[in-house]
Scaffold this motif. Sequence first.
Motif, PDB file in Angstrom:
ATOM      1  N   GLU A 362       0.831  -1.193   0.000  1.00  0.00           N
ATOM      2  CA  GLU A 362       0.000   0.000   0.000  1.00  0.00           C
ATOM      3  C   GLU A 362       0.864   1.241   0.000  1.00  0.00           C
ATOM      4  O   GLU A 362       2.070   1.177   0.276  1.00  0.00           O
ATOM      5  N   THR A 382     -10.261  10.619  -5.079  1.00  0.00           N
ATOM      6  CA  THR A 382     -10.436   9.462  -5.957  1.00  0.00           C
ATOM      7  C   THR A 382      -9.115   9.130  -6.631  1.00  0.00           C
ATOM      8  O   THR A 382      -8.270  10.011  -6.840  1.00  0.00           O
ATOM      9  N   THR A 383      -8.922   7.867  -6.955  1.00  0.00           N
ATOM     10  CA  THR A 383      -7.766   7.445  -7.740  1.00  0.00           C
ATOM     11  C   THR A 383      -8.127   7.484  -9.222  1.00  0.00           C
ATOM     12  O   THR A 383      -9.269   7.214  -9.609  1.00  0.00           O
ATOM     13  N   GLU A 395      -5.776  -0.986  -6.185  1.00  0.00           N
ATOM     14  CA  GLU A 395      -7.200  -1.073  -5.859  1.00  0.00           C
ATOM     15  C   GLU A 395      -7.798   0.329  -5.880  1.00  0.00           C
ATOM     16  O   GLU A 395      -7.356   1.208  -5.132  1.00  0.00           O
ATOM     17  N   HIS A 396      -8.787   0.508  -6.741  1.00  0.00           N
ATOM     18  CA  HIS A 396      -9.415   1.826  -6.861  1.00  0.00           C
ATOM     19  C   HIS A 396     -10.011   2.257  -5.528  1.00  0.00           C
ATOM     20  O   HIS A 396     -10.684   1.480  -4.841  1.00  0.00           O
ATOM     21  N   THR A 397      -9.781   3.523  -5.164  1.00  0.00           N
ATOM     22  CA  THR A 397     -10.254   4.071  -3.896  1.00  0.00           C
ATOM     23  C   THR A 397     -10.858   5.441  -4.138  1.00  0.00           C
ATOM     24  O   THR A 397     -10.278   6.255  -4.852  1.00  0.00           O
ATOM     25  N   GLU A 398     -12.028   5.691  -3.534  1.00  0.00           N
ATOM     26  CA  GLU A 398     -12.621   7.015  -3.598  1.00  0.00           C
ATOM     27  C   GLU A 398     -13.555   7.196  -2.406  1.00  0.00           C
ATOM     28  O   GLU A 398     -13.980   6.219  -1.779  1.00  0.00           O
ATOM     29  N   VAL A 414      -3.902   3.488  -0.150  1.00  0.00           N
ATOM     30  CA  VAL A 414      -4.293   2.860  -1.410  1.00  0.00           C
ATOM     31  C   VAL A 414      -3.545   1.539  -1.533  1.00  0.00           C
ATOM     32  O   VAL A 414      -2.312   1.507  -1.439  1.00  0.00           O
ATOM     33  N   LYS A 415      -4.284   0.464  -1.768  1.00  0.00           N
ATOM     34  CA  LYS A 415      -3.694  -0.864  -1.843  1.00  0.00           C
ATOM     35  C   LYS A 415      -3.000  -1.065  -3.188  1.00  0.00           C
ATOM     36  O   LYS A 415      -3.549  -0.739  -4.244  1.00  0.00           O
TER      37      LYS A 415
END
Length: 608
Positions: A362, A382-383, A395-398, A414-415
Amino acid sequence: SEQTAPVRAFFRPFFPSPTKPFASWVVVMAANNGDSLLDPAICAKGGAGPLLPLFGDSEQDWPRAFRITLYLVGLLWCFMGVSIIADVFMTAIEKVTSKKIRRFDKARGRWYTYEVWNATVANLTLMALGSSAPEILLNVIDIFAKEFFLEGLGPGTIVGSAAFNLLMIIAVCVVSIPSGHVRKIKEVSVYICTASWSIFAYLWLIVILVLITPNVVDVWEGVLTFLFFPVLTFLAFACDKGWIGGAKERGMHIRVHEDMTQEELAEAFAMVRKKHGESLTDDQIVRILQAMNEKPSRAKYRVNATRSMFGGKRIKLALTKHIESFMYTGKVVPTQEEIEEPASVQFLLPVTKFAVLESAGEVCIPIRRAGDLSVGAGVYYTTVHGTATAPSDYEHTEGWMRFEAKEDEKEVRVKIIDDNDFELDETFHFKLTEAKADSGARAKVMESFEQADITIIDDDDAGVLSFGTPDGKDTITITQYADEHVTQIVVHRRQGSCGVVKVNYHTEGDTAIAGRDFEHCEGQLEFADKQIEATINVTIKGAPRYDTSDRFRIFLTSPEGGARLDCKRDGGADRNILTAVIEADPSLKERVDHVRSLLMRKWEKSKV
């Protein structure tokens, strides 16, 4: 004798002494030197030396403890003066031995800079002379003062200094290595050569002073001993060049390039506008291009030690006190006082470039809040995919990040996806898009600090360090303006970013002179874990310059933490060298030409 009479006549006014036999070109080791055993000691009444006692026999009546203290202070003062003079001498010698010349290699099609003095020869000759000047002078003075008899000092200063270096200095160097650290001998063949000759020197003293002519040094013995020195120097040079002990690679050159062509400049201009927006002004484009393109010696160690012992000003070491945990892109994060209204709450990303190993799992991205901290607020993040895409690479993060009152910084994790496939370095983005605040307060995301780039590194390497110049060139051009300004020299970390690494840097004058054209700086640049870029600030002095150019060099040396220097860059694996060319401000040249043309017109009219 008649042969030695001129020498005795020359030195007798400086070193008055009782009548002693003057040995013809020999040094006789004797405890008494011909003095009568009944002569009073220098510290007793009736005794005297070349300088002390200053006040005659009355000084002998002073309390013994007071005289000891007084003499000791005077002795230390003399030592300090000799040390300072020797340091000045040492610095001058270092300046001579560091001279470099530039040559063009037709086979490679590049400019290189070579050191005039071989480093090994310089250390064995002039550098050794500079560092040992006090011992050598004391030896020569004492020998002539004692009319070539050994007593007290003399050759004992040389032998004692050599023994101290061989035993104590080596012991201190070994003990001072921190626990867990490793130091390696880089030039093993040279080390073996000089170490062997050091042992041989003591054995040779035994041979000439005990076996051949006990307690006497004959002329042939002295001449032969002196001739051993050029033999040692040549053998050490041969080892250094690889003629003895095998060949080796040495980074001794500098590559030089000319200014960017008009085509290259047009390409860079288009690239900046495409990446940062079509509405950029020319000045902003220049600033962006500048941001994109941008071994301590024995003498300095010795001078620093002397000045710190005696309260003098040390040589300036521009050490970086602190570097952020990650890399800044050259943009300055504003303080609360510098934040402009009307929004009372602002959100920003204090770090806009990250690098993370694929195996790290991460990456932590800090979000900072500035302005009014008395109310609660939130920001949406957001990514955004780039060359790296979700879900294969990350891994998408928002979502919304909530900041309660008084909270000024939080982080988002964020992974990172770890796979077994070989990949090139890939990048994705983390972006702040919207901000809200409680109690009707206005909130916004600060421009230029709303997006961070995250590069995923597919290895566990500490990285390779080099100057961040366009197309891997080893020369940059710096414009000299009328006012003093600071130029940022970028250092890149490629092929890995694992762990904290450090690298030493320093500047060196060439045709550009430190203090006149630029400020000398040196220190240690630190890269935090995952940091891939850092900068060195070099101050360029303000001065009018019409059409001339000067150059100086910036060195990267001694990387720590497992990092390496780019062996393909100028200087090789031992050091990277960047040549900075200072040129005139084109606008100043245009104005000077314009003024000159006006003056010429007036002059032509006056002739009519």
